[in-house]
Motif scaffolding. Sequence first.
Motif, PDB file in Angstrom:
ATOM      1  N   ALA A 189       0.825  -1.218   0.000  1.00  0.00           N
ATOM      2  CA  ALA A 189       0.000   0.000   0.000  1.00  0.00           C
ATOM      3  C   ALA A 189       0.860   1.270   0.000  1.00  0.00           C
ATOM      4  CB  ALA A 189      -0.931  -0.002   1.217  1.00  0.00           C
ATOM      5  N   TYR A 190       2.042   1.197   0.627  1.00  0.00           N
ATOM      6  CA  TYR A 190       2.878   2.398   0.791  1.00  0.00           C
ATOM      7  C   TYR A 190       4.122   2.382  -0.088  1.00  0.00           C
ATOM      8  CZ  TYR A 190      -0.188   3.008   4.749  1.00  0.00           C
ATOM      9  OH  TYR A 190      -1.314   3.148   5.538  1.00  0.00           O
ATOM     10  N   ILE A 191       4.142   1.511  -1.092  1.00  0.00           N
ATOM     11  CA  ILE A 191       5.382   1.289  -1.849  1.00  0.00           C
ATOM     12  C   ILE A 191       5.872   2.560  -2.561  1.00  0.00           C
ATOM     13  CG2 ILE A 191       4.307   0.494  -4.019  1.00  0.00           C
ATOM     14  CD1 ILE A 191       7.455  -0.971  -2.288  1.00  0.00           C
ATOM     15  N   LEU A 215      -5.104   2.648  -4.685  1.00  0.00           N
ATOM     16  CA  LEU A 215      -5.141   4.042  -5.153  1.00  0.00           C
ATOM     17  C   LEU A 215      -5.450   4.983  -3.990  1.00  0.00           C
ATOM     18  CD1 LEU A 215      -6.910   3.842  -8.660  1.00  0.00           C
ATOM     19  CD2 LEU A 215      -4.527   3.450  -8.043  1.00  0.00           C
ATOM     20  N   SER A 216      -5.510   4.426  -2.764  1.00  0.00           N
ATOM     21  CA  SER A 216      -5.935   5.221  -1.600  1.00  0.00           C
ATOM     22  C   SER A 216      -4.848   6.100  -0.993  1.00  0.00           C
ATOM     23  CB  SER A 216      -6.434   4.297  -0.485  1.00  0.00           C
ATOM     24  OG  SER A 216      -7.591   3.607  -0.882  1.00  0.00           O
ATOM     25  N   LYS A 217      -3.579   5.811  -1.246  1.00  0.00           N
ATOM     26  CA  LYS A 217      -2.536   6.534  -0.521  1.00  0.00           C
ATOM     27  C   LYS A 217      -1.811   7.498  -1.475  1.00  0.00           C
ATOM     28  CE  LYS A 217      -3.896   4.383   3.039  1.00  0.00           C
ATOM     29  NZ  LYS A 217      -3.660   3.024   3.472  1.00  0.00           N
ATOM     30  N   ALA A 218      -0.721   7.059  -2.121  1.00  0.00           N
ATOM     31  CA  ALA A 218       0.038   7.967  -2.990  1.00  0.00           C
ATOM     32  C   ALA A 218      -0.842   8.567  -4.092  1.00  0.00           C
ATOM     33  CB  ALA A 218       1.226   7.232  -3.605  1.00  0.00           C
ATOM     34  N   LEU A 224     -12.501   6.928  -3.452  1.00  0.00           N
ATOM     35  CA  LEU A 224     -13.069   6.128  -4.549  1.00  0.00           C
ATOM     36  C   LEU A 224     -13.165   4.650  -4.223  1.00  0.00           C
ATOM     37  CD1 LEU A 224     -11.623   7.346  -7.975  1.00  0.00           C
ATOM     38  CD2 LEU A 224     -13.869   7.729  -7.007  1.00  0.00           C
ATOM     39  N   ARG A 225     -12.341   4.172  -3.305  1.00  0.00           N
ATOM     40  CA  ARG A 225     -12.264   2.758  -2.923  1.00  0.00           C
ATOM     41  C   ARG A 225     -11.796   1.884  -4.082  1.00  0.00           C
ATOM     42  NH1 ARG A 225     -10.687   2.734   0.374  1.00  0.00           N
ATOM     43  NH2 ARG A 225     -11.280   0.722   1.210  1.00  0.00           N
ATOM     44  N   LEU A 226     -10.529   1.980  -4.407  1.00  0.00           N
ATOM     45  CA  LEU A 226      -9.965   1.118  -5.450  1.00  0.00           C
ATOM     46  C   LEU A 226      -8.665   0.491  -4.954  1.00  0.00           C
ATOM     47  CD1 LEU A 226     -10.673   3.379  -8.540  1.00  0.00           C
ATOM     48  CD2 LEU A 226     -11.663   1.132  -8.113  1.00  0.00           C
TER      49      LEU A 226
END
Length: 350
Positions: A189-191, A215-218, A224-226
């Motif tokens: 998620a944080y890559i 698509l929630s972080k960077a 949008l919840r993807l």
Amino acid sequence: MKTEPTAGLVPATGRLVSELVRENIRALSPYSTARDEYVGELGVFLDANENPYDNGLNRYPDPYQRQLKRRLAEIRGAAVENIFVGNGSDEVIDLAFRVFCTPGVDCALSVAPTYGMYRVAAATNDVRMVEVQLGENFELDTDRLLAAAPEAKLLFICSPNNPSGNSFPHEQLRRLLSSFGGMVVLDEAYIDFSSRASFLAELDRWPNLVILQTLSKAWGMAGLRLGLAFASSYVTGLFTRVKYPYNINALAQRTALERLATDVAPQVREIVSERRRLAEALAQLPVVKHVYPSDANFLLVRFDDPREIYRRLIGAGLIVRDRSSIPGCEGCLRITVGTPEENGKLLEEL
Ligand SMILES: *Cc1c(COP(=O)(O)O)cnc(C)c1O
């Protein structure tokens, strides 16, 4: 006639990945939507009982998100058939349990502390979760982890890890992939904030690997919840078979495609440079005992009196996450890196 993708072998056991799949899921024939039977874009659509008057939303969305996946494939350098799109990573985590774990029978493996959803999804699916505590500085002992539950069907590894912020060397990930007898779910998620590269380049080498990104972080689209999963076409096919037919709504598909045209790299660079500034400034403060190194867009910070600091920050309108009750995170607050202005305000308050 399309041929079924091959499952590939689990390196540790030499057995087919398909042998890890629940029997009812292997046998499942999925719900077939009107959009499965006919795929073209032009025509008079009298097949799905929709309202015929165009208002931009009257048609069912593409159940396979083909356009979105083509764009994601370009961006991430993966093949379309290796991409699955979920309603947030949370849907993919849940699907992993539903596909591979028989409720009340199978178990899963993870580390602690880590992302709380693995445990919650295990519990809702009636799957026992075995957790192995990370070291004092959140380092991973792969031998201890592998010995803890050799029979487990799933292994969750989050790298960079939430809430600790550190990431694990690729050599350790390879060790897990070559020695664990089940599926390895690697949550990246944080890559995009990490100095370490994504493990995606090795996807083709490991039939037992599922990589999660979001698509929630960077990417800045948490609303949008993807969530994305990258895996062999056999595994993405299983997820597709089990998901709700229209799991990604039309607005989310459309908006994501539009927003993916914007380059977020400058924002990510700024967040990473603010992370460094914030870490250095926090380390100078008398109330701060330790700032853990971070490869993510947050810092785990140890205080003498975290509850009091938390309460005072709230009073100043600054909301951080209190992680001090989690074993291994005693005394710690988790602070998301904000804008330079927001970070300045936080430093001033502290
Ligand atoms: C935030 C986060 C996600 C993202 O979840 P979404 O459902 O995609 O918003 C996934 N994994 C971890 C470890 C996270 O911290």
